[in-house]
Design an enzyme around this catalytic site. Structure first.
Site, PDB file in Angstrom:
ATOM      1  N   PRO A 124      -1.322  -2.854   5.971  1.00  0.00           N
ATOM      2  CA  PRO A 124      -1.589  -1.434   5.717  1.00  0.00           C
ATOM      3  C   PRO A 124      -0.465  -0.648   5.036  1.00  0.00           C
ATOM      4  O   PRO A 124       0.103   0.282   5.597  1.00  0.00           O
ATOM      5  CB  PRO A 124      -1.865  -0.901   7.115  1.00  0.00           C
ATOM      6  CG  PRO A 124      -0.999  -1.740   7.999  1.00  0.00           C
ATOM      7  CD  PRO A 124      -1.042  -3.112   7.388  1.00  0.00           C
ATOM      8  N   CYS A 125      -0.201  -0.969   3.787  1.00  0.00           N
ATOM      9  CA  CYS A 125       0.820  -0.235   3.046  1.00  0.00           C
ATOM     10  C   CYS A 125       0.399   1.223   2.815  1.00  0.00           C
ATOM     11  O   CYS A 125       1.249   2.072   2.556  1.00  0.00           O
ATOM     12  CB  CYS A 125       1.161  -0.935   1.736  1.00  0.00           C
ATOM     13  SG  CYS A 125      -0.236  -1.226   0.657  1.00  0.00           S
TER      14      CYS A 125
END
Length: 165
Positions: free
Chosen positions: A135-136
């Protein structure tokens, strides 16, 4: 062999890929520098390709569907991500950012042991090949400013809003 699939999501078409029954790519098909991501797959996993889905890609699509319906907060997929040792550390640390929360690039750098590595962390985030699952999108700028998302800042905002609600 790298296996590919494309599918639609509420945020647009995505391309997924697997190598040896592990997810190695999940990107918005219109992503900035998508070609660079595909070349890196060839570098790490070879050039042989198939456009026939497999079990892990079908499970990925199912879990993403659940995520977009608000029924899933955590992914349970086998992942394979290769890069420099630093990139791999950054991506592994991204997996520790809880659903519905955000951290700054500076906070990520501190967690990695080097407050001065903020720009390096941002660069590694931009090379993450497994969007949403790694989850950047949960990493933001100082004071909550939305910055740097290869899928587009509008998508980043929508993903964060999705998780918030």
């Amino acid at each position: 062999m790298i296996r590919f699939t494309t599918f639609n999501t509420p945020l647009g078409e995505m391309t997924g890929a697997s190598f040896e029954n592990q997810v190695c790519l999940l990107e918005f098909t219109d992503r900035v520098k998508m070609e660079r991501q595909l070349k890196s797959l060839e570098k790490y996993y070879g050039k042989e390709k198939s456009y026939e889905s497999d079990e892990v890609l079908e499970e990925m699509k199912s879990q993403l569907d659940q995520y977009f319906k608000g029924e899933r907060k955590e992914f349970t997929l086998p992942l394979i991500y290769r890069g420099t040792p630093f990139e791999e550390r950054v991506w592994t640390e991204l997996l520790q950012v809880p659903y519905g929360t955000t951290r700054s690039y500076g906070e990520q750098a501190v967690r990695l042991g080097d407050i001065k590595a903020v720009r390096a962390v941002a660069g590694a985030n931009s090379r993450n090949r497994i969007a949403i699952i790694i989850p950047c999108h949960r990493i933001i700028g100082k004071k909550g400013k939305l910055t740097g998302y290869a899928g587009g800042l509008d998508r980043k905002a929508r993903l964060l809003e999705w998780e918030k609600n």
